[in-house]
Design an enzyme around this catalytic site. Structure first.
Site, PDB file in Angstrom:
ATOM      1  N   GLU A 242       0.870  -1.185   0.121  1.00 31.98           N
ATOM      2  CA  GLU A 242       0.075   0.104  -0.038  1.00 31.98           C
ATOM      3  C   GLU A 242       0.784   1.351  -0.012  1.00 31.98           C
ATOM      4  OE1 GLU A 242      -3.855   0.236   0.356  1.00 31.98           O
ATOM      5  OE2 GLU A 242      -3.196   2.360  -0.290  1.00 31.98           O
ATOM      6  N   HIS A 519      -1.478  21.813  33.552  1.00 35.21           N
ATOM      7  CA  HIS A 519      -0.831  20.608  32.905  1.00 35.21           C
ATOM      8  C   HIS A 519       0.405  20.270  33.547  1.00 35.21           C
ATOM      9  CE1 HIS A 519      -3.651  19.621  29.310  1.00 35.21           C
ATOM     10  NE2 HIS A 519      -4.077  20.627  29.769  1.00 35.21           N
TER      11      HIS A 519
HETATM   12  C1  LIG Z   1      -7.435  -0.938  -3.887  1.00 36.12           C
HETATM   13  C2  LIG Z   1      -6.170  -1.247  -4.226  1.00 36.12           C
HETATM   14  O1  LIG Z   1      -5.176  -0.642  -3.919  1.00 36.12           O
HETATM   15  S1  LIG Z   1      -6.061  -2.622  -5.132  1.00 36.12           S
HETATM   16  C3  LIG Z   1      -4.090  -2.820  -5.291  1.00 36.12           C
HETATM   17  C4  LIG Z   1      -3.688  -1.852  -6.269  1.00 36.12           C
HETATM   18  N1  LIG Z   1      -2.562  -2.387  -6.826  1.00 36.12           N
HETATM   19  C5  LIG Z   1      -2.154  -2.388  -8.062  1.00 36.12           C
HETATM   20  O2  LIG Z   1      -2.878  -1.554  -8.951  1.00 36.12           O
HETATM   21  C6  LIG Z   1      -0.758  -2.757  -8.323  1.00 36.12           C
HETATM   22  C7  LIG Z   1      -0.161  -2.196  -9.399  1.00 36.12           C
HETATM   23  N2  LIG Z   1      -0.818  -2.069 -10.591  1.00 36.12           N
HETATM   24  C8  LIG Z   1      -0.331  -2.506 -11.985  1.00 36.12           C
HETATM   25  O3  LIG Z   1       1.144  -2.462 -12.043  1.00 36.12           O
HETATM   26  C9  LIG Z   1      -1.259  -2.461 -13.135  1.00 36.12           C
HETATM   27  O4  LIG Z   1      -2.205  -2.031 -12.768  1.00 36.12           O
HETATM   28  C10 LIG Z   1      -1.463  -4.181 -13.434  1.00 36.12           C
HETATM   29  C11 LIG Z   1      -0.190  -4.788 -13.711  1.00 36.12           C
HETATM   30  C12 LIG Z   1      -1.895  -5.008 -12.059  1.00 36.12           C
HETATM   31  C13 LIG Z   1      -2.486  -4.154 -14.393  1.00 36.12           C
HETATM   32  O5  LIG Z   1      -2.144  -3.565 -15.464  1.00 36.12           O
HETATM   33  P1  LIG Z   1      -2.899  -3.495 -16.806  1.00 36.12           P
HETATM   34  O6  LIG Z   1      -2.910  -4.694 -17.205  1.00 36.12           O
HETATM   35  O7  LIG Z   1      -2.157  -2.424 -17.525  1.00 36.12           O
HETATM   36  O8  LIG Z   1      -4.333  -2.992 -16.537  1.00 36.12           O
HETATM   37  P2  LIG Z   1      -4.666  -1.614 -15.889  1.00 36.12           P
HETATM   38  O9  LIG Z   1      -4.085  -1.194 -14.845  1.00 36.12           O
HETATM   39  O10 LIG Z   1      -5.057  -0.635 -17.049  1.00 36.12           O
HETATM   40  O11 LIG Z   1      -6.407  -1.893 -15.474  1.00 36.12           O
HETATM   41  C14 LIG Z   1      -6.602  -2.954 -14.267  1.00 36.12           C
HETATM   42  C15 LIG Z   1      -7.044  -4.229 -15.009  1.00 36.12           C
HETATM   43  O12 LIG Z   1      -7.347  -5.296 -13.970  1.00 36.12           O
HETATM   44  C16 LIG Z   1      -8.560  -5.533 -13.806  1.00 36.12           C
HETATM   45  N3  LIG Z   1      -8.861  -5.638 -12.556  1.00 36.12           N
HETATM   46  C17 LIG Z   1      -9.012  -4.460 -11.616  1.00 36.12           C
HETATM   47  N4  LIG Z   1      -9.151  -5.281 -10.359  1.00 36.12           N
HETATM   48  C18 LIG Z   1      -9.211  -6.423 -10.590  1.00 36.12           C
HETATM   49  C19 LIG Z   1      -9.315  -7.464  -9.567  1.00 36.12           C
HETATM   50  N5  LIG Z   1      -9.321  -7.178  -8.219  1.00 36.12           N
HETATM   51  N6  LIG Z   1      -9.172  -8.915 -10.021  1.00 36.12           N
HETATM   52  C20 LIG Z   1      -8.813  -9.240 -11.258  1.00 36.12           C
HETATM   53  N7  LIG Z   1      -8.888  -8.244 -12.377  1.00 36.12           N
HETATM   54  C21 LIG Z   1      -8.844  -6.895 -11.795  1.00 36.12           C
HETATM   55  C22 LIG Z   1      -9.234  -4.485 -14.615  1.00 36.12           C
HETATM   56  O13 LIG Z   1     -10.650  -4.866 -14.918  1.00 36.12           O
HETATM   57  C23 LIG Z   1      -8.177  -4.129 -15.812  1.00 36.12           C
HETATM   58  O14 LIG Z   1      -8.574  -5.141 -16.636  1.00 36.12           O
HETATM   59  P3  LIG Z   1      -8.237  -4.879 -18.045  1.00 36.12           P
HETATM   60  O15 LIG Z   1      -6.763  -4.898 -18.702  1.00 36.12           O
HETATM   61  O16 LIG Z   1      -9.113  -5.921 -18.962  1.00 36.12           O
HETATM   62  O17 LIG Z   1      -8.857  -3.564 -18.436  1.00 36.12           O
HETATM   63  O1  LIG Z   2      -6.502  -6.321  -0.143  1.00 41.56           O
HETATM   64  C1  LIG Z   2      -7.150  -5.685   0.523  1.00 41.56           C
HETATM   65  O2  LIG Z   2      -7.694  -6.171   1.437  1.00 41.56           O
HETATM   66  C2  LIG Z   2      -7.166  -4.063   0.507  1.00 41.56           C
HETATM   67  C3  LIG Z   2      -6.953  -3.375  -0.924  1.00 41.56           C
HETATM   68  C4  LIG Z   2      -6.581  -1.995  -0.701  1.00 41.56           C
HETATM   69  O3  LIG Z   2      -5.825  -1.630  -0.848  1.00 41.56           O
HETATM   70  C5  LIG Z   2      -8.024  -1.446  -0.680  1.00 41.56           C
HETATM   71  O4  LIG Z   2      -9.288  -2.126  -1.053  1.00 41.56           O
HETATM   72  O5  LIG Z   2      -7.947  -0.206  -0.342  1.00 41.56           O
END
Ligand SMILES: CC(=O)SCCNC(=O)CCNC(=O)[C@H](O)C(C)(C)COP(=O)(O)OP(=O)(O)OC[C@H]1O[C@@H](n2cnc3c(N)ncnc32)[C@H](O)[C@@H]1OP(=O)(O)O
Ligand SMILES: O=C(O)CCC(=O)C(=O)O
Length: 622
Positions: A242, A519
């Site tokens: 995070e 205090h």
């Molecule tokens: C709430 C949170 O903090 S959750 C954690 C967040 N962490 C991250 O995002 C990690 C860093 N992220 C990344 O490096 C990139 O976003 C990646 C590698 C995960 C994906 O990258 P990309 O394939 O380029 O997709 P992008 O980021 O544009 O969009 C997210 C994709 O994941 C999909 N997706 C989003 N959440 C989820 C999930 N929980 N489970 C499965 N698929 C998901 C979306 O539909 C989208 O799919 P699409 O490629 O078919 O449109």
């Molecule tokens: O994996 C989780 O429980 C939390 C993911 C996340 O960062 C969020 O939903 O804000």
């Protein structure tokens, strides 16, 4: 067995017990500890589970004693027929099975004597029960029967009425009873008295384990809250997941390793790393950190997707945290999948991760804006698949502590696995939400150092520790190296180019600074007066600031003593007035104050105090 009581007798019991004693109970005095009890929750049922159980126990005893009194007369009473239990319970077949005992005993005056025993036991027990009801939980030893004189009078009157129907022939005939002799009355008392001891035992359990009425502070955790994990939780430290989502964050491999080691040293149970699917370097870093052999378990965080899972399980992590959005927002605008799809995808990914023999957690993103029924059904499904934990995430920081408590408590009743919670801090509730979650039975809390994360972040490790330490100091001191917190925060603050906030929990520069005179005096007498956290437990020191217009003579006197100067109280008060005069113009540093105190002391010693005071005033005025 023959009927122990006939309707008119039951009506009599109702009349005697529900009339006078029940009315007299309205005059019960308050319990001695009434002002120490927390207010009752308006949604708490009047008769809760425990009270209902108590009623059942006493009720069963009353029923059993009434029947036993009847049987006693036939079976054990030396002047009774002393027949066997078999004969009594087969009385209706007496003439065919054992006519020799004289079957008329079940209908004649002998039966009436047994009935009278039953009736008298029932009336006596009801009188004793009325006595028990003087207080729901306080013992008769501390709140004796004479504390309600109306109850005493009503019991005397009720028993007098009962004696009247027993010994006045007109009534004995009317009620089909007979006068009892002394031996029979003794038996009545022996059979009835245990109800007092049973209820006293129940009251003791209530006082000690259920109601916690002996607690000096009504807001401390309740012993009765058996689900609470306030003193039994684990931290999932997510600075390296995070935290990497914080606007300023860029951690190279060396920095990640340094932070991971510091977190491990501090004592967190889990370290969560960015998805290895995010980038090649993220994957390499994950592998490197897994190789460090830290005590903390290493987790990585992935989407609910087989591609991500396949990469994750190859990195050597101890567990995988799977997440997928369940709110309508995320289902529509993020991944576009419905709940059936989510359940199927979750099943595949969970089974896959489990097949690798590592921990698996399944979490719903944006849980608090998800449909509760859908959410619980999904959690139930993944629980049955054998996940180690389910996670609740307040992704947008919209939840408040009450909502958290209710959701976690509900979930606690639905799944048997552990429950992890992740709270964003958009509305400043992240720490309180984490605490509420633990109170409701959550087992794991996500934190990051200084709370860094997406937008304004999540539950900060330091603030969470402060909260939990306040709930149970020894538990937290034994689990975590609290004195390392400051270095850990400085390390992360430097890495992401921010300052530790001035008002940071525990380590902020003024977290243990006391300024106002009121205090300062109390703090110097007893630090706990204004400190809930002991600075020394965190390697911090307390500071009493005195160079300002809010200071007081007690604080100044303390400084005089620290400097080894000799001034009496009047002199300290005078010099305090001087400090205030000067501080009205500009804040005084500790050095300024010390110089003033030394000069004043010198003037007192050399007999020039008047000159000194006048000179001082003149200097100030210029
Ligand atoms: C709430 C949170 O903090 S959750 C954690 C967040 N962490 C991250 O995002 C990690 C860093 N992220 C990344 O490096 C990139 O976003 C990646 C590698 C995960 C994906 O990258 P990309 O394939 O380029 O997709 P992008 O980021 O544009 O969009 C997210 C994709 O994941 C999909 N997706 C989003 N959440 C989820 C999930 N929980 N489970 C499965 N698929 C998901 C979306 O539909 C989208 O799919 P699409 O490629 O078919 O449109
Ligand atoms: O994996 C989780 O429980 C939390 C993911 C996340 O960062 C969020 O939903 O804000």
């Amino acid at each position: 067995m023959p009927e122990a009581l006939i309707p008119v007798q039951l009506l009599w019991v109702n009349l005697v017990t529900d009339g006078l004693p029940a009315t007299a109970l309205g005059f019960n005095p308050p319990d001695h500890d009434i002002m120490r009890r927390p207010p009752r929750n308006s949604r708490e049922p009047i008769v809760g589970k425990w009270l209902f159980f108590r009623y059942m126990i006493v009720g069963i005893y009353v029923g059993a004693a009434t029947v036993f009194a009847y049987a006693w007369w036939f079976l054990f009473y030396t002047e009774g027929p002393q027949i066997s239990f078999y004969q009594l319970s087969n009385f209706h077949r007496c003439s065919s099975l054992f006519p020799e005992i004289g079957c008329e005993m079940f209908t004649n005056i002998m039966a009436n004597r047994a009935t009278t025993m039953s009736l008298s036991v029932l009336v006596t027990i009801e009188m004793l029960n009325a006595t028990n009801s003087l207080s729901e939980n306080e013992s008769l030893l501390t709140l004796p029967i004479w504390s309600n004189i109306y109850l005493v009078l009503s019991i005397i009157l009720s028993m007098a009425l009962h004696f009247a129907i027993l010994y006045i022939p007109f009534f004995t005939h009317l009620f089909a009873i007979v006068p009892l002799n002394l031996a029979e009355w003794k038996a009545v008392l022996w059979i009835s008295l245990p109800v007092i001891f049973i209820d006293e035992a129940m009251k003791f359990i209530s006082r000690t384990f259920i109601d916690d009425i002996s607690r000096p502070n009504p807001y401390l955790p309740r012993f009765s809250d058996l689900l609470s994990r306030v003193s039994n939780f684990s931290i999932i430290e997510s600075t390296l997941r995070e935290g990497e989502q914080f606007a300023n964050a860029f951690f190279d491999t060396a920095k990640k390793i340094e932070i991971a080691r510091a977190l491990d040293d501090f004592g967190v149970e889990y370290i969560e790393l960015t998805s290895p699917a995010a980038s090649e370097q993220s994957r390499q870093d994950c592998i490197e950190i897994c190789k460090l052999g830290l005590k903390a378990k290493i987790l990585t965080h992935i989407r609910c997707h087989m591609d991500d899972a396949k990469i994750a399980v190859e990195t050597g992590v101890d567990g995988v945290d799977i997440v997928i959005g369940t709110s309508s927002y995320l289902r529509e605008f993020s991944h576009g999948k419905d709940m059936d799809y989510i359940a199927n995808a979750a099943t595949k990914v969970i089974n896959f991760v489990k097949s690798k023999g590592i921990e698996v957690r399944f979490s719903s993103e944006d849980s608090f804006r998800s449909d509760l029924v859908d959410l619980l059904a999904l959690y139930r499904t993944v629980d049955k698949l054998g996940v180690d934990r389910v996670g609740i995430a307040d992704t947008v920081g919209c939840a408040n502590p009450r909502q958290v408590y209710e959701l976690v408590r509900t979930l606690r009743g639905v799944v048997s696995c552990d429950i992890e919670c992740h709270f964003h801090n958009d509305t400043g509730c992240a720490i309180a939400n984490a605490y509420s979650a633990l109170e409701a039975g959550a087992t794991h809390i996500d934190t990051s150092v200084l709370g860094i994360g997406e937008r304004n972040g999540i539950t900060p490790l330091g603030g969470f520790i402060a909260r939990m330490y306040t709930a149970n100091r020894d538990y937290n001191k034994s689990k975590y190296k609290l004195h390392m917190l400051r270095d850990l925060e400085n390390l992360v603050a430097d890495s992401v180019s921010v300052q530790v906030p001035f008002n940071n929990y525990i380590t902020g520069y003024c977290a243990f600074t006391h300024k106002a005179g009121i205090h300062a005096k109390a703090i110097l007498n007893n630090p706990s007066t204004y400190e809930i956290l002991k600075p020394e437990d965190f390697g911090m020191t307390r500071y009493v600031s005195i160079g300002h217009r809010l200071t007081g003579w007690n604080a100044v006197k303390n400084r005089v003593e620290q400097l080894g100067l000799c001034l009496n109280d009047e002199q300290v008060k005078k010099v305090t007035a001087k400090i205030k005069e000067l501080a009205d113009i500009r804040p005084q540093s500790m050095e300024d104050v010390d110089n003033l105190l030394r000069e004043y002391h010198y003037a007192v010693e050399s007999g020039n105090v008047m000159k000194f005071e006048n000179g001082l005033t003149a200097t100030n005025g210029s």
